[in-house]
Design a protein around this motif. Structure first.
Motif, PDB file in Angstrom:
ATOM      1  N   GLN A 152       1.415  -1.257  -0.191  1.00 58.20           N
ATOM      2  CA  GLN A 152       0.121  -0.199   0.122  1.00 58.20           C
ATOM      3  C   GLN A 152       0.948   1.096   0.276  1.00 58.20           C
ATOM      4  O   GLN A 152       0.793   2.141   0.815  1.00 58.20           O
ATOM      5  N   ILE A 153       2.131   1.506  -1.319  1.00 54.34           N
ATOM      6  CA  ILE A 153       2.789   2.370  -1.359  1.00 54.34           C
ATOM      7  C   ILE A 153       2.265   3.664  -1.882  1.00 54.34           C
ATOM      8  O   ILE A 153       2.221   2.679  -3.234  1.00 54.34           O
ATOM      9  N   PRO A 154       1.713   4.802  -1.353  1.00 55.00           N
ATOM     10  CA  PRO A 154       2.111   5.469  -2.793  1.00 55.00           C
ATOM     11  C   PRO A 154       2.892   5.912  -3.925  1.00 55.00           C
ATOM     12  O   PRO A 154       3.927   6.588  -3.028  1.00 55.00           O
ATOM     13  N   VAL A 155       2.646   6.153  -5.100  1.00 55.39           N
ATOM     14  CA  VAL A 155       3.855   6.499  -5.956  1.00 55.39           C
ATOM     15  C   VAL A 155       3.257   7.023  -6.784  1.00 55.39           C
ATOM     16  O   VAL A 155       2.388   7.450  -7.362  1.00 55.39           O
ATOM     17  N   GLY A 156       4.687   8.476  -7.220  1.00 55.09           N
ATOM     18  CA  GLY A 156       4.798   9.544  -8.072  1.00 55.09           C
ATOM     19  C   GLY A 156       5.538   9.390  -8.717  1.00 55.09           C
ATOM     20  O   GLY A 156       6.452   8.287  -9.064  1.00 55.09           O
ATOM     21  N   PHE A 157       5.096  10.544  -9.342  1.00 56.02           N
ATOM     22  CA  PHE A 157       6.739  10.638 -10.581  1.00 56.02           C
ATOM     23  C   PHE A 157       7.151  12.319 -10.642  1.00 56.02           C
ATOM     24  O   PHE A 157       6.309  12.483 -11.086  1.00 56.02           O
ATOM     25  N   VAL A 158       8.120  12.516 -11.194  1.00 59.34           N
ATOM     26  CA  VAL A 158       8.290  13.927 -11.666  1.00 59.34           C
ATOM     27  C   VAL A 158      10.289  13.723 -12.466  1.00 59.34           C
ATOM     28  O   VAL A 158      10.294  12.740 -12.997  1.00 59.34           O
ATOM     29  N   ASN A 159       9.837  14.556 -13.617  1.00 58.99           N
ATOM     30  CA  ASN A 159      11.274  14.125 -15.166  1.00 58.99           C
ATOM     31  C   ASN A 159      12.119  14.529 -14.609  1.00 58.99           C
ATOM     32  O   ASN A 159      12.786  15.254 -13.384  1.00 58.99           O
ATOM     33  N   TYR A 160      12.909  14.724 -15.546  1.00 56.13           N
ATOM     34  CA  TYR A 160      14.621  14.549 -15.350  1.00 56.13           C
ATOM     35  C   TYR A 160      14.778  15.198 -14.153  1.00 56.13           C
ATOM     36  O   TYR A 160      15.872  15.471 -12.747  1.00 56.13           O
ATOM     37  N   GLU A 161      14.680  16.960 -14.766  1.00 56.27           N
ATOM     38  CA  GLU A 161      15.376  18.368 -14.424  1.00 56.27           C
ATOM     39  C   GLU A 161      14.777  18.682 -12.843  1.00 56.27           C
ATOM     40  O   GLU A 161      15.636  18.236 -12.144  1.00 56.27           O
ATOM     41  N   ASP A 162      13.749  17.844 -12.738  1.00 58.82           N
ATOM     42  CA  ASP A 162      12.596  17.724 -11.015  1.00 58.82           C
ATOM     43  C   ASP A 162      14.032  17.268 -10.254  1.00 58.82           C
ATOM     44  O   ASP A 162      14.301  17.256  -8.820  1.00 58.82           O
ATOM     45  N   GLY A 163      13.689  15.711 -10.999  1.00 52.43           N
ATOM     46  CA  GLY A 163      14.676  15.138 -10.067  1.00 52.43           C
ATOM     47  C   GLY A 163      15.882  15.107  -9.803  1.00 52.43           C
ATOM     48  O   GLY A 163      16.437  14.827  -8.610  1.00 52.43           O
ATOM     49  N   LEU A 164      16.540  15.486 -10.733  1.00 51.12           N
ATOM     50  CA  LEU A 164      18.213  15.652 -10.732  1.00 51.12           C
ATOM     51  C   LEU A 164      17.796  16.639  -9.792  1.00 51.12           C
ATOM     52  O   LEU A 164      18.769  16.772  -8.301  1.00 51.12           O
ATOM     53  N   TRP A 165      17.488  18.252  -9.517  1.00 53.05           N
ATOM     54  CA  TRP A 165      17.081  19.532  -8.818  1.00 53.05           C
ATOM     55  C   TRP A 165      16.936  18.352  -7.378  1.00 53.05           C
ATOM     56  O   TRP A 165      17.855  19.702  -6.428  1.00 53.05           O
ATOM     57  N   ILE A 166      16.018  17.548  -6.536  1.00 53.77           N
ATOM     58  CA  ILE A 166      15.826  17.317  -6.042  1.00 53.77           C
ATOM     59  C   ILE A 166      16.811  16.341  -5.226  1.00 53.77           C
ATOM     60  O   ILE A 166      17.545  16.891  -3.813  1.00 53.77           O
ATOM     61  N   ARG A 167      17.811  15.782  -6.199  1.00 52.73           N
ATOM     62  CA  ARG A 167      18.553  14.536  -5.453  1.00 52.73           C
ATOM     63  C   ARG A 167      20.120  15.918  -5.151  1.00 52.73           C
ATOM     64  O   ARG A 167      20.710  16.030  -3.968  1.00 52.73           O
ATOM     65  N   ASN A 168      20.519  16.820  -5.609  1.00 47.94           N
ATOM     66  CA  ASN A 168      21.500  17.702  -5.514  1.00 47.94           C
ATOM     67  C   ASN A 168      20.921  18.241  -4.488  1.00 47.94           C
ATOM     68  O   ASN A 168      22.190  18.826  -3.625  1.00 47.94           O
ATOM     69  N   ARG A 169      19.492  18.697  -3.727  1.00 46.41           N
ATOM     70  CA  ARG A 169      18.761  18.930  -3.338  1.00 46.41           C
ATOM     71  C   ARG A 169      19.474  18.575  -1.700  1.00 46.41           C
ATOM     72  O   ARG A 169      20.151  19.421  -0.363  1.00 46.41           O
ATOM     73  N   GLU A 170      18.846  17.471  -1.852  1.00 42.60           N
ATOM     74  CA  GLU A 170      19.470  16.267  -1.403  1.00 42.60           C
ATOM     75  C   GLU A 170      20.658  16.213  -0.208  1.00 42.60           C
ATOM     76  O   GLU A 170      20.653  16.063   0.579  1.00 42.60           O
ATOM     77  N   SER A 171      21.414  15.982  -1.996  1.00 42.19           N
ATOM     78  CA  SER A 171      22.945  16.322  -1.080  1.00 42.19           C
ATOM     79  C   SER A 171      23.768  17.231  -0.108  1.00 42.19           C
ATOM     80  O   SER A 171      24.993  16.786   0.452  1.00 42.19           O
ATOM     81  N   SER A 172      23.087  18.422  -0.584  1.00 46.46           N
ATOM     82  CA  SER A 172      23.651  19.311   0.065  1.00 46.46           C
ATOM     83  C   SER A 172      22.838  20.015   1.529  1.00 46.46           C
ATOM     84  O   SER A 172      23.272  20.166   2.826  1.00 46.46           O
ATOM     85  N   ILE A 173      21.574  19.387   1.802  1.00 47.96           N
ATOM     86  CA  ILE A 173      20.849  19.654   2.744  1.00 47.96           C
ATOM     87  C   ILE A 173      19.730  18.423   2.811  1.00 47.96           C
ATOM     88  O   ILE A 173      18.545  17.478   2.441  1.00 47.96           O
ATOM     89  N   ASN A 174      19.912  17.993   4.523  1.00 54.18           N
ATOM     90  CA  ASN A 174      18.935  17.290   5.074  1.00 54.18           C
ATOM     91  C   ASN A 174      17.339  17.484   4.309  1.00 54.18           C
ATOM     92  O   ASN A 174      16.699  17.867   5.670  1.00 54.18           O
ATOM     93  N   VAL A 175      16.837  17.102   3.375  1.00 55.67           N
ATOM     94  CA  VAL A 175      15.416  17.860   2.924  1.00 55.67           C
ATOM     95  C   VAL A 175      14.352  16.848   3.445  1.00 55.67           C
ATOM     96  O   VAL A 175      14.354  15.727   3.402  1.00 55.67           O
ATOM     97  N   SER A 176      13.401  17.437   3.778  1.00 55.91           N
ATOM     98  CA  SER A 176      12.263  16.755   3.762  1.00 55.91           C
ATOM     99  C   SER A 176      10.885  16.671   2.534  1.00 55.91           C
ATOM    100  O   SER A 176      11.112  17.757   1.977  1.00 55.91           O
ATOM    101  N   ALA A 177      10.023  16.660   2.855  1.00 57.60           N
ATOM    102  CA  ALA A 177       8.973  16.186   1.153  1.00 57.60           C
ATOM    103  C   ALA A 177       7.055  17.045   1.884  1.00 57.60           C
ATOM    104  O   ALA A 177       6.793  15.689   2.973  1.00 57.60           O
ATOM    105  N   LYS A 178       6.825  17.181   1.405  1.00 57.34           N
ATOM    106  CA  LYS A 178       5.302  16.868   1.371  1.00 57.34           C
ATOM    107  C   LYS A 178       4.580  16.479   0.518  1.00 57.34           C
ATOM    108  O   LYS A 178       4.896  16.754  -0.580  1.00 57.34           O
TER     109      LYS A 178
END
Length: 299
Positions: free
Chosen positions: A192-218
């Motif tokens: 029962q895991i909800p699943v979504g998708f983001v495009n490459y550009e947004d995914g790369l931005w999230i990856r880079n953000r997480e690597s510099s700051i321990n981010v959370s998500a709504k």
């Protein structure tokens, strides 16, 4: 072309587009039936029961820098975020983690390097997890991924394209989505895991953000799953010599989390146009079908 545009407009006016059994699909079914009837075809809405899925609102993914949902100055809304088809519902705020994939310079190299211990130190339990969809392209990778989900089940999964050679590819959704399916495995559904998708550009931005700051998500996917009615639309043109024999001209009018202009608005438009041309030919006395022709828009 105008038929395809109309089907696309129907899809774009609904959060679940023309997903089978959803309000968008049912609106499309009614419109197709009205077209068949306007041509003079004997038209039937063939009803059957199946699992229904719908989105009550547009999915939301917000990246938060400080782990405090009440402070909004440090938040970024990810515009490309979309639900996968048949995703379980989810409304949560949690730590975000990234499961990296091994290097792969092209499709042939996906799976060439084992994941091994790459994920051992990453705790995904109860987290919003970002991962490249390419993990499901290789059996060994997917088995490792499935074991990770079972051992440390995340609260939600966000897919992206991991490799830059897929940067041009739009979001891709299968009709299986979160539903049990022999080709992809039923682990999202069972857990029962909800699943979504983001495009490459947004995914790369999230990856880079997480690597510099321990981010959370709504993470919000406001989906509803139940049993309900689906409709095939059948227009019949009687045969003149052997009417009990049938020729079927068909396409499916539902779409999977997209406007569905090509898949399969184009095919459905072809069915509608052929229905129009054949009935007009009969009316003008130019053609009399030997067998009964059924023009069917399936869901």
């Amino acid at each position: 072309y105008s038929y395809g545009m109309q089907l696309e407009l129907v899809a774009l006016s609904h959060n679940a587009f023309r997903s089978a059994g959803s309000p968008g699909a049912n609106e499309a079914a009614d419109w197709i039936a009205s077209q068949f009837e306007s041509f003079g075809l004997e038209t039937e809405k063939e009803e059957f029961q199946f699992k229904n899925w719908n989105l009550l609102s547009k999915p939301t993914l917000i990246i938060d820098d400080d782990g405090n949902i009440t402070t909004t100055g440090d938040q970024e809304t990810i515009k490309s975020f979309q639900s996968t088809h048949y995703s379980w519902p989810g409304n949560l705020f949690a730590d975000l983690v990234v499961l990296p994939l091994p290097p792969a310079a092209n499709p042939d190299e996906v799976g060439a390097t084992p994941i091994g211990t790459l994920w051992d130190e990453i705790d995904t339990a109860g987290k919003v997890m970002l991962i490249g969809q390419e993990v499901r392209w290789n059996h060994a990778w997917e088995e490792t991924y499935k074991n990770k989900l079972l051992a440390k089940t995340p609260a939600a999964v966000v897919y992206t394209w991991w490799y830059d050679w897929l940067a041009f590819v739009p979001d891709f959704f299968s009709s299986a989505g979160g539903r049990p399916h022999s080709s992809f495995g039923a682990y999202y559904w069972n857990l029962q895991i909800p699943v979504g998708f983001v495009n490459y550009e947004d995914g790369l931005w999230i990856r880079n953000r997480e690597s510099s700051i321990n981010v959370s998500a709504k993470f919000v996917i406001d989906s509803v799953i139940d049993a309900g009615s689906h409709y095939n639309i059948v227009g019949s043109l009687p045969g003149y010599q052997e009417p009990d024999k049938l020729v079927i001209v068909s396409g499916h009018y539902d779409s999977v989390m997209c406007a569905g202009f090509c898949d399969n608005g184009a095919g459905t438009s072809g069915v509608i146009e052929l229905a129009k041309v054949f009935t007009e030919a009969v009316k003008r006395g130019l053609y009399y079908p030997k067998f009964t022709i059924l023009f069917i828009a399936f869901t």
